[in-house]
Design an enzyme around this catalytic site. Structure first.
Site, PDB file in Angstrom:
ATOM      1  N   HIS A 144       6.290 -11.625  -0.160  1.00 28.82           N
ATOM      2  CA  HIS A 144       6.220 -11.065   1.545  1.00 28.82           C
ATOM      3  C   HIS A 144       7.368 -11.327   2.232  1.00 28.82           C
ATOM      4  O   HIS A 144       8.244 -10.632   2.848  1.00 28.82           O
ATOM      5  CB  HIS A 144       4.813 -10.529   1.872  1.00 28.82           C
ATOM      6  N   ARG A 192      11.540   4.924   0.577  1.00 25.86           N
ATOM      7  CA  ARG A 192      10.067   4.759   0.405  1.00 25.86           C
ATOM      8  C   ARG A 192       9.302   5.206   1.388  1.00 25.86           C
ATOM      9  O   ARG A 192       8.854   4.674   2.344  1.00 25.86           O
ATOM     10  CB  ARG A 192      10.181   3.494   0.612  1.00 25.86           C
ATOM     11  N   ARG A 214      12.890   8.549  -2.338  1.00 25.87           N
ATOM     12  CA  ARG A 214      11.255   8.348  -3.917  1.00 25.87           C
ATOM     13  C   ARG A 214      10.634   8.966  -3.332  1.00 25.87           C
ATOM     14  O   ARG A 214      10.317   8.176  -2.518  1.00 25.87           O
ATOM     15  CB  ARG A 214      11.443   6.280  -4.163  1.00 25.87           C
ATOM     16  N   GLU A 272      11.416   1.267 -13.694  1.00 29.57           N
ATOM     17  CA  GLU A 272      10.848  -0.129 -13.225  1.00 29.57           C
ATOM     18  C   GLU A 272       9.494  -0.274 -14.531  1.00 29.57           C
ATOM     19  O   GLU A 272       8.559  -1.178 -14.668  1.00 29.57           O
ATOM     20  CB  GLU A 272      10.721   0.024 -11.846  1.00 29.57           C
ATOM     21  N   ASP A 288       8.985  -4.569  -9.717  1.00 28.92           N
ATOM     22  CA  ASP A 288       7.441  -3.450 -10.965  1.00 28.92           C
ATOM     23  C   ASP A 288       8.373  -4.140 -12.211  1.00 28.92           C
ATOM     24  O   ASP A 288       7.146  -4.449 -12.748  1.00 28.92           O
ATOM     25  CB  ASP A 288       7.307  -2.590 -10.816  1.00 28.92           C
ATOM     26  N   CYS A 311      17.335  -1.030  -7.332  1.00 30.81           N
ATOM     27  CA  CYS A 311      17.195  -1.245  -5.538  1.00 30.81           C
ATOM     28  C   CYS A 311      16.188  -2.559  -5.547  1.00 30.81           C
ATOM     29  O   CYS A 311      15.041  -2.007  -4.469  1.00 30.81           O
ATOM     30  CB  CYS A 311      17.010  -0.015  -5.057  1.00 30.81           C
TER      31      CYS A 311
HETATM   32  C1  PEP Z   1      11.046  -2.046  -7.074  1.00 34.80           C
HETATM   33  O1  PEP Z   1       9.533  -2.288  -7.788  1.00 34.80           O
HETATM   34  O2  PEP Z   1      11.677  -2.644  -7.824  1.00 34.80           O
HETATM   35  C2  PEP Z   1      11.063  -1.276  -6.229  1.00 34.80           C
HETATM   36  C3  PEP Z   1      12.442  -1.075  -6.014  1.00 34.80           C
HETATM   37  O3  PEP Z   1      10.147  -0.703  -6.012  1.00 34.80           O
HETATM   38  P1  PEP Z   1       8.809  -1.004  -4.941  1.00 34.80           P
HETATM   39  O4  PEP Z   1       8.586  -2.244  -4.397  1.00 34.80           O
HETATM   40  O5  PEP Z   1       8.544  -0.031  -3.830  1.00 34.80           O
HETATM   41  O6  PEP Z   1       7.955  -0.886  -5.206  1.00 34.80           O
HETATM   42 MG    MG Z   2       8.071  -0.648  -8.388  1.00 38.61          MG
END
Ligand code: PEP
Ligand code: MG
Length: 558
Positions: free
Chosen positions: A185, A287, A323, A412, A436, A483
């Protein structure tokens, strides 16, 4: 020679300022202890809980927006009459006020912890209220972010979302945490604030309150009481970075003119201003689940459409990649009961969840289509958590008769990367979610700071999956972007371009550095750096070798 601490730099830049420490752990009040007046102890509990609730509301008012809703919900928990009664009863039975509060919260904690994932996630909020109330009753420093009344370098063991919701951006010069990793975070927050940050910095919490430190968020270094020579060198680097950034405006391009789309990650219309100001060419990751979080019911189609339209209108001629709802696991939704799952991150989440509730997806796609019709932006739509070519095909079929320019998928899950050609055969484009992808590749929960090293986007194994996906895109003539957090590290961005990705989407403050560094390297330079990273045995070596082969970084403080 000034003392130095070494950590992992997760947000580039250099800052100098006095340390302000986030309050340490509140001690567990001991059992037993003299109680002269049980009724007075009980009264103190009521007063302390009310003071904590009022303080949370005050912080909420100061923060506004989503943070206000979160903090007001927490204040309501502190005012729960059942909780106060339970604690008062314990005090009247002879416990000290602090101990009675501690035990009463323990009972509630168990109840919440056993009531499913969504409620279990609220346990952290409850613990925070308990600690604040106990700290008040014991007269020890409050946990959480300090406010010394002047700009400061924030130092913490780790930062929780509630700590950071109320951070004043004009006060925080830099962030240092003893724990945490590159997708923590703290890292995400620092990048979105555009302040330097060093995580996994051993010894950070031992820094004295008020001591002056120099934070180098590129090199991951913290210099304690820096001498004039160090300060002068830092100032020279900051000025060089500023001048270098100013020299590169417009589209993202390598020094030999190869275009790489530089896009922004946003959570809703509120983030658009920063994205436009940073010169992002569009949005590479909207998001959309942020529109759904903390709601009792899904937002109506018209409300969703208005939010999408506000983002589309900010990028005339640019592209915006929405997304679709990424619910489940770390993003629970009140109206999407997924049942009890032993491993929510491996459960019904992302695309899997909306396939079980198709009306949620079709409502969202209708809203996107409404907003896209006549929109000045080029609207692309992609699904999260796609594992197979069949899932990609199913999702893209949902978009066939809707007015969007491209239908794509996030890569991912390692299986999707390994089968990228088959997956991309069903879709118009792919976007790599490296956060992810790292979590699932290394079986390392992205929420667990202790596993930070495994989640590093510099892991050569992860970069191999990026390369395989980019190659599939090249073979089929379809765009493949990144991303995840990886795209916002200017040095890693060079590697990603060398691996063949066609666009990079990041927190807006990172755009300037990525554009500048890209503009100073050719495609061949990027390919050489990518080869160095792929050939390294581990993430730390990959990062060190690539940084070592990019001498301009030292000069720019990156
Ligand atoms: C990721 O998983 O890299 C991503 C961009 O999505 P999030 O961080 O929202 O899971
Ligand atoms: Mg993700």
């Amino acid at each position: 020679m000034p003392a130095e601490l070494q950590g992992v730099g997760v947000s580039a830049g250099v800052a100098v300022g006095p340390v302000a420490l986030v309050g340490g752990e509140v001690p567990v009040p001991p059992e037993g202890g003299e109680v002269a007046d049980p009724a007075a102890e009980a009264r103190a509990i009521v007063q302390a809980l009310e003071a904590v609730a009022a303080d949370l509301e005050e912080r909420g008012r100061a923060a506004g927006g989503e943070a206000q809703a979160v903090l007001e919900a927490q204040a309501m928990m502190a005012r729960d009459p059942g909780l106060a009664e339970q604690a008062e009863r314990l005090a009247r039975g002879g416990r000290t006020a602090a101990r009675a509060v501690y035990e009463a919260f323990g009972v509630y904690r168990k109840l919440l912890g056993g009531a499913g994932d969504y409620m279990a996630a609220r346990v952290a909020d409850l613990d925070d209220i308990r600690d604040r109330t106990v700290a008040r009753l014991l007269g020890v420093p409050m946990p959480g972010v300090p406010d010394p009344g002047h700009p400061f370098v924030l130092v913490a063991r780790d930062l929780a979302p509630a700590d950071t919701a109320t951070l004043r951006r004009d006060r925080v010069l830099a962030l240092i945490t003893e724990e945490g990793g590159p997708t923590s975070h703290t890292a995400i927050l620092a990048k979105s604030m555009g302040v330097p940050a060093v995580v996994a910095c051993a010894g950070a919490t031992g820094l004295a309150e008020g001591v002056r430190v120099l934070v180098d968020g590129g090199a991951g270094q913290v210099v304690v009481e820096p001498d004039q020579a160090r300060l002068d060198a830092a100032e020279t680097r900051a000025a060089a970075r500023q001048a270098a950034r100013a020299a590169f405006v417009g589209l993202g391009r390598t020094s030999d003119g190869h275009h790489v789309g530089l896009l922004a990650n946003v959570g809703g219309p509120g983030d658009v201003e920063a994205a436009v100001a940073a010169g992002a060419e569009g949005v590479g990751l909207f998001r959309s689940e942020f529109l759904f979080l903390d709601r009792a019911d899904p937002p109506p189609v018209a409300e969703q459409a208005a939010a999408y339209r506000a983002v589309f209108e900010a990028f005339p001629g640019g592209k915006v990649v929405v997304r679709t709802l990424d619910a489940g696991a770390d993003k629970p939704l009140a109206f999407l009961d997924l049942g009890d799952e032993p491993n929510p991150a491996l459960g019904v989440r992302g695309l899997r969840a909306v396939r079980r509730r198709p009306e949620l997806l079709s409502g969202q796609l209708d809203a996107i289509a409404q907003a896209a019709a006549g929109s000045p932006a080029e609207v692309w739509v992609m699904a999260p958590m796609v594992a197979t070519a069949e899932e990609a095909s199913w999702f893209c079929a949902q978009l066939r008769d809707r007015p969007v320019a491209k239908a794509g998928v996030m890569i991912e899950i390692p299986a999707a990367a390994l089968m990228a050609e088959a997956v991309l055969a069903e879709a118009d484009f792919a976007s790599l979610g490296t956060n992810d992808l790292a979590q699932y590749l290394f079986a390392a929960d992205r929420l667990v700071g202790a596993l930070a090293a495994l989640q590093s986007p510099w892991q050569p194994a992860l970069l191999k999956l990026v390369a395989a996906t980019a190659e599939a895109g090249l073979a089929l003539g379809k765009p493949v972007g990144v991303c995840g957090e990886a795209a916002g590290d200017p040095v890693l961005a060079l590697v990603l371009v060398g691996l063949g990705v066609t666009s990079l989407s990041m927190a807006p403050p990172s755009v300037g550095d990525v554009r500048m560094l890209l503009g100073r390297h050719s495609v061949d330079d990027c390919r050489r750096l990518a080869e160095l990273a792929l050939a390294a045995p581990d993430a730390a070596t990959a990062r060190a070798r690539v940084r070592g082969a990019t001498p301009v970084l030292g000069e720019l403080g990156l």
